[in-house]
Motif scaffolding. Structure first.
Motif, PDB file in Angstrom:
ATOM      1  N   THR A 144      -1.507  -0.927  -7.255  1.00 55.78           N
ATOM      2  CA  THR A 144      -2.838  -1.288  -7.725  1.00 55.78           C
ATOM      3  C   THR A 144      -3.356  -0.193  -8.646  1.00 55.78           C
ATOM      4  OG1 THR A 144      -4.987  -2.113  -6.986  1.00 55.78           O
ATOM      5  CG2 THR A 144      -4.112  -0.237  -5.782  1.00 55.78           C
ATOM      6  N   GLU A 145      -4.540  -0.377  -9.168  1.00 58.83           N
ATOM      7  CA  GLU A 145      -5.115   0.613 -10.070  1.00 58.83           C
ATOM      8  C   GLU A 145      -5.831   1.706  -9.279  1.00 58.83           C
ATOM      9  OE1 GLU A 145      -7.607  -1.304 -12.944  1.00 58.83           O
ATOM     10  OE2 GLU A 145      -6.030  -2.705 -13.519  1.00 58.83           O
ATOM     11  N   ILE A 150      -2.896  13.659  -0.229  1.00 55.42           N
ATOM     12  CA  ILE A 150      -2.425  12.472  -0.944  1.00 55.42           C
ATOM     13  C   ILE A 150      -3.473  12.129  -1.999  1.00 55.42           C
ATOM     14  CG2 ILE A 150      -1.822  10.023  -0.756  1.00 55.42           C
ATOM     15  CD1 ILE A 150      -1.065  10.634   2.208  1.00 55.42           C
ATOM     16  N   SER A 151      -3.043  11.982  -3.230  1.00 57.04           N
ATOM     17  CA  SER A 151      -3.986  11.661  -4.310  1.00 57.04           C
ATOM     18  C   SER A 151      -4.317  10.168  -4.309  1.00 57.04           C
ATOM     19  CB  SER A 151      -3.412  12.058  -5.667  1.00 57.04           C
ATOM     20  OG  SER A 151      -2.327  11.213  -6.009  1.00 57.04           O
ATOM     21  N   GLN A 152      -5.478   9.865  -4.846  1.00 54.61           N
ATOM     22  CA  GLN A 152      -5.847   8.459  -5.018  1.00 54.61           C
ATOM     23  C   GLN A 152      -4.826   7.762  -5.910  1.00 54.61           C
ATOM     24  OE1 GLN A 152      -9.937   7.886  -6.236  1.00 54.61           O
ATOM     25  NE2 GLN A 152     -10.631   9.550  -4.921  1.00 54.61           N
ATOM     26  N   ASN A 153      -4.378   8.452  -6.931  1.00 52.15           N
ATOM     27  CA  ASN A 153      -3.389   7.874  -7.837  1.00 52.15           C
ATOM     28  C   ASN A 153      -2.062   7.622  -7.122  1.00 52.15           C
ATOM     29  OD1 ASN A 153      -2.718   7.045 -10.601  1.00 52.15           O
ATOM     30  ND2 ASN A 153      -1.224   8.707 -10.465  1.00 52.15           N
ATOM     31  N   GLY A 154      -1.660   8.553  -6.267  1.00 49.42           N
ATOM     32  CA  GLY A 154      -0.421   8.378  -5.509  1.00 49.42           C
ATOM     33  C   GLY A 154      -0.485   7.158  -4.606  1.00 49.42           C
ATOM     34  N   LEU A 155      -1.624   6.992  -3.933  1.00 49.22           N
ATOM     35  CA  LEU A 155      -1.791   5.822  -3.074  1.00 49.22           C
ATOM     36  C   LEU A 155      -1.810   4.548  -3.911  1.00 49.22           C
ATOM     37  CD1 LEU A 155      -2.243   4.536  -0.308  1.00 49.22           C
ATOM     38  CD2 LEU A 155      -4.703   4.941  -0.624  1.00 49.22           C
ATOM     39  N   ALA A 156      -2.540   4.585  -5.020  1.00 51.84           N
ATOM     40  CA  ALA A 156      -2.630   3.404  -5.896  1.00 51.84           C
ATOM     41  C   ALA A 156      -1.248   3.007  -6.408  1.00 51.84           C
ATOM     42  CB  ALA A 156      -3.573   3.683  -7.063  1.00 51.84           C
ATOM     43  N   VAL A 165     -12.704   4.664  -1.582  1.00 52.18           N
ATOM     44  CA  VAL A 165     -12.984   6.023  -1.126  1.00 52.18           C
ATOM     45  C   VAL A 165     -14.460   6.383  -1.298  1.00 52.18           C
ATOM     46  CG1 VAL A 165     -12.514   8.454  -1.672  1.00 52.18           C
ATOM     47  CG2 VAL A 165     -10.621   6.858  -1.411  1.00 52.18           C
ATOM     48  N   HIS A 166     -15.080   5.864  -2.341  1.00 57.00           N
ATOM     49  CA  HIS A 166     -16.493   6.153  -2.595  1.00 57.00           C
ATOM     50  C   HIS A 166     -17.421   5.078  -2.037  1.00 57.00           C
ATOM     51  CE1 HIS A 166     -14.563   9.030  -5.274  1.00 57.00           C
ATOM     52  NE2 HIS A 166     -15.657   9.740  -5.058  1.00 57.00           N
ATOM     53  N   ARG A 216       2.203   5.001   5.209  1.00 57.49           N
ATOM     54  CA  ARG A 216       3.422   5.232   5.995  1.00 57.49           C
ATOM     55  C   ARG A 216       4.572   5.645   5.078  1.00 57.49           C
ATOM     56  NH1 ARG A 216       3.536   0.642   8.848  1.00 57.49           N
ATOM     57  NH2 ARG A 216       2.212   1.568  10.442  1.00 57.49           N
ATOM     58  N   THR A 217       4.634   5.049   3.886  1.00 58.15           N
ATOM     59  CA  THR A 217       5.664   5.407   2.913  1.00 58.15           C
ATOM     60  C   THR A 217       5.460   6.838   2.411  1.00 58.15           C
ATOM     61  OG1 THR A 217       5.918   3.121   2.190  1.00 58.15           O
ATOM     62  CG2 THR A 217       6.625   4.826   0.634  1.00 58.15           C
ATOM     63  N   LEU A 218       4.202   7.193   2.166  1.00 59.68           N
ATOM     64  CA  LEU A 218       3.882   8.523   1.630  1.00 59.68           C
ATOM     65  C   LEU A 218       3.936   9.611   2.690  1.00 59.68           C
ATOM     66  CD1 LEU A 218       0.889   7.418  -0.595  1.00 59.68           C
ATOM     67  CD2 LEU A 218       3.115   8.234  -1.425  1.00 59.68           C
TER      68      LEU A 218
END
Length: 102
Positions: free
Chosen positions: A47-48, A36-42, A56-57, A75-77
């Motif tokens: 959110t950004e 799962i990418s950070q962008n996908g989660l965002a 994450v960092h 849960r959605t992803l």
């Protein structure tokens, strides 16, 4: 009295939970493990990406309310990713037992 108020203000604005970095470490592991990418989660969170990057960092911890939102977005992803996140973050608490219970 000023020092006490100043200390309170600093801790009040930190918007962190105990265990600084644990949520970020677990989130990073789960995102990598489930692809799962950070962008996908965002995007799913609304959110950004920079916000997810900071979690994450371990530059900032999400609030307790945001942890719920992260879990729902995961849960959605990918429901398995959400379950893994909760289990790794909460550990025994998620299983219904307190630390030290036999």
């Amino acid at each position: 009295m000023y020092a006490i108020r100043h200390t309170f203000t600093a801790s009040k604005t930190s918007d962190t939970i105990r265990g600084m970095g644990k949520a970020g470490k677990v989130l990073k592991q789960v995102l990598e493990e489930y692809g799962i990418s950070q962008n996908g989660l965002a995007t799913t969170l609304g959110t950004e990406r920079g916000t997810v990057y900071r979690w994450v960092h371990e530059l900032r911890d999400p609030s307790a309310e945001t942890l719920v939102e992260i879990t729902n977005a995961l849960r959605t992803l990918n429901p398995d990713a959400a379950q893994t996140f909760v289990q790794r973050y909460l550990g025994d608490v998620a299983q219904g037992s307190a630390e030290g219970d036999s």
